[in-house]
Design a protein around this motif. Sequence first.
Motif, PDB file in Angstrom:
ATOM      1  N   LYS A  89     -23.303 -22.569  18.948  1.00 29.81           N
ATOM      2  CA  LYS A  89     -23.101 -22.150  20.332  1.00 29.81           C
ATOM      3  C   LYS A  89     -21.607 -21.990  20.640  1.00 29.81           C
ATOM      4  CE  LYS A  89     -27.406 -22.163  21.890  1.00 29.81           C
ATOM      5  NZ  LYS A  89     -28.052 -20.957  22.476  1.00 29.81           N
ATOM      6  N   ALA A 127     -19.478 -23.738  30.232  1.00 29.72           N
ATOM      7  CA  ALA A 127     -20.436 -23.802  29.119  1.00 29.72           C
ATOM      8  C   ALA A 127     -19.977 -24.814  28.066  1.00 29.72           C
ATOM      9  CB  ALA A 127     -20.593 -22.414  28.491  1.00 29.72           C
ATOM     10  N   ARG A 133     -22.099 -28.127  27.198  1.00 22.76           N
ATOM     11  CA  ARG A 133     -22.651 -28.201  25.844  1.00 22.76           C
ATOM     12  C   ARG A 133     -22.115 -29.427  25.106  1.00 22.76           C
ATOM     13  NH1 ARG A 133     -27.039 -26.398  24.083  1.00 22.76           N
ATOM     14  NH2 ARG A 133     -26.607 -24.340  24.972  1.00 22.76           N
ATOM     15  N   LYS A 189     -29.436 -27.372  29.557  1.00 24.59           N
ATOM     16  CA  LYS A 189     -29.920 -26.198  30.291  1.00 24.59           C
ATOM     17  C   LYS A 189     -28.774 -25.500  31.024  1.00 24.59           C
ATOM     18  CE  LYS A 189     -34.621 -27.966  30.984  1.00 24.59           C
ATOM     19  NZ  LYS A 189     -35.631 -28.460  31.949  1.00 24.59           N
ATOM     20  N   SER A 241     -26.773 -23.455  28.568  1.00 26.47           N
ATOM     21  CA  SER A 241     -27.450 -22.200  28.220  1.00 26.47           C
ATOM     22  C   SER A 241     -27.279 -21.161  29.321  1.00 26.47           C
ATOM     23  CB  SER A 241     -28.940 -22.457  27.966  1.00 26.47           C
ATOM     24  OG  SER A 241     -29.124 -23.333  26.870  1.00 26.47           O
ATOM     25  N   GLU A 249     -23.678 -19.876  29.162  1.00 27.27           N
ATOM     26  CA  GLU A 249     -23.483 -19.057  27.958  1.00 27.27           C
ATOM     27  C   GLU A 249     -24.071 -17.667  28.152  1.00 27.27           C
ATOM     28  OE1 GLU A 249     -23.513 -22.874  24.879  1.00 27.27           O
ATOM     29  OE2 GLU A 249     -25.329 -21.693  25.228  1.00 27.27           O
ATOM     30  N   GLU A 250     -25.243 -17.601  28.769  1.00 28.26           N
ATOM     31  CA  GLU A 250     -25.851 -16.304  29.066  1.00 28.26           C
ATOM     32  C   GLU A 250     -25.011 -15.544  30.091  1.00 28.26           C
ATOM     33  OE1 GLU A 250     -29.869 -16.864  30.280  1.00 28.26           O
ATOM     34  OE2 GLU A 250     -30.508 -17.747  28.367  1.00 28.26           O
TER      35      GLU A 250
END
Length: 409
Positions: free
Chosen positions: A163, A277, A281, A359, A362, A365-366
């Motif tokens: 990631k 992010a 993470r 979550k 994610s 990151e998106e």
Amino acid sequence: MATAAKTFTYKYEGVSRSGRSVKGELNADNPAIAKAQLRKQGINVKKLVKKSQSISLLGLGGGKKSIKSDDIATFTRQMATMMKAGVPLVQAFEIVADGLSNKSMAELVLAMKTDVSAGGSFAGALRKHPKYFDDLFCSLIESGEQAGALETMLDRVALYREKSESLKRKVKSALKYPTVVLIIAAIVTAILLIKVVPTFADLFESFGAELPLPTQVVVLLSKWMQENWYILLGSVALISFSFSQAMKKSKKFRHSVQRFSLKFPVIGNILKQAAYARYARTLSTTFAAGVPLVEALDSAAGASGNIVYESAIQNVKHEVSSGGELAGSMKSENVFPPMLIQMVSIGEQSGALDDMLGKAASIYEEEVDTMVDGLTSMMEPMIMAFLGVVVGGLVIAMYLPIFQIGNVI
């Protein structure tokens, strides 16, 4: 640079405790150490031959590719896959090393295999190579070893590295595209000014008429470029070199650039989302591994990638260590988005902080992925317009006198 310790590869043949013939390769400083390592493995050595090729424990041998962060991420994922399949650790090292195309990385893996074969721990072998494995990586692997869940921890670390590398590539992509196009535009403009414009200038001089102002400006600029191109090129090289050195050696300068970068339109937002992010993470991975929250925040601060967020996370760490809640401490810093704070609050109240942070990571990151795609789509027409104005302006300036030829004649 410190001199790397040299190790040699030895081919061996022998008999195991069960009486089975075995052969293979191992790395050691000399034959005596090689035989001692094999005896520890229960192998009675019958033949030991040194290969002619020596290797560097740091993976820096001449003509070899350097070890990059992508190589470390690939190694971690492959080790996680081997361990999940029930392959013993030492054998996993051998299998992974055989499948690596980067010889330097393969040698690094074999060096760690040698340390583990001699009775060392996985984390201990990693710590001998701090250039490639940071404290966070080593601490997580050590936690997995101590808890007897190395395969699970390797999977978490592999996901974290994948990631992180994916996020890094997206941010670099956002910065690289406009930079490359602008460099190409500068090169094209320089070629026009140095090679093409002088031809037109000689033609115009034969007319004997006064040139339009835009043409005069372009011709003067062309003459200056022909006479002083080396000054311009040297200045660009000097500025680039000075900037890179200042970023490496001056912490104050680097922090100023990082603060300023957050104020850039669009790019600043991408850097902010990337920082959220990374924070979420890293905190999710370390907290899920059983690392205390205060220590996890320390790791998250180092992984944030920007001094603004690093300072804020350090402040959050101090408040949490004094008994404060994570969500409340984040809110008081005024740099974290409400959604992230809300998800952290829900995670604290439900006892599923690592899951909520995962979550959140994610989601951001998106968001970075979407913003990078949007930036590319937005920059394309802007860059084309810029090129049209610059190159088109030069062409128009050169053709303006042609329209006046009739008046001159």
